[in-house]
Design an enzyme around this catalytic site. Structure first.
Site: not given
Length: 190
Positions: A14, A89, A128, A134
């Site tokens: 996204k 959501r 990632r 993260r």
């Protein structure tokens, strides 16, 4: 004006595709996470309310998030359209968004879902996680839990837009440009 909900689980692409769509169409990007951080940084009434809740570990209520989206829309009267990323959501959020858009004489033209299987998502997020820093992208069990949470809570949102004839699915596996071309073809029809 075209208003798009870009939908998909964590790692579906996204963020990558949003940037490309913004460049091509001049959309204003509406990411609820970005909006929350901006409202808090600006010290707005909604931002202060959100910060107080977040500091207590409480989820920010839908009406506060919708209020922030409404503020952003009103702050961009000349926008060519908006791309909603990470919102709605839930069906309640989708319904609230439709009502708020209607009050602004606007509508959601379509929801485009990037469809990617769980194994590919897990692989992408772990990759990632090696560069993003993260923590939630570095733990496979946590990644699978996030994907399951997405599948459980957000699948009804796809049904909500399907009933309105606004749901479109795009295979999120492949070359970035090929996926972008598919997204553009759908948006061009709106």
């Amino acid at each position: 004006m075209r208003n798009i909900v870009l939908f998909g689980p964590p790692g579906a692409g996204k963020g990558t595709q949003s940037q490309k769509l913004i460049e091509k169409y001049g959309f204003v990007h509406l990411s609820t996470g970005d909006l929350l951080r901006a409202e808090i940084a600006a010290g707005t009434k909604l931002g202060l309310e959100a910060k107080e809740l977040m500091d207590k570990g409480i989820l920010v209520p839908d009406e506060v998030v919708i209020g922030m989206i409404d503020n952003k829309i009103k702050a961009n009267p000349d926008a060519k359209g908006f791309i909603f990323d990470g919102f709605p959501r839930t069906v309640a959020q989708a319904d609230a968004l439709d009502k708020m858009m209607s009050e602004n004489n606007m509508k959601i033209n379509g929801m485009i879902a990037l469809v990617v299987d769980e194994e590919e998502l897990t692989k992408r997020l772990l990759l990632r996680g090696q560069t993003s820093g993260r923590a939630d992208d570095q733990n496979e069990a946590l990644i699978r839990q996030r994907v399951q949470e997405y599948n459980n809570k957000t699948a009804p949102v796809a049904d909500y837009y399907e009933k309105q004839g606004k749901y479109h699915a795009v295979n999120g596996i492949g070359e970035i440009e090929e996926i972008f071309d598919q997204l553009s073809n759908i948006i061009d029809q709106f």
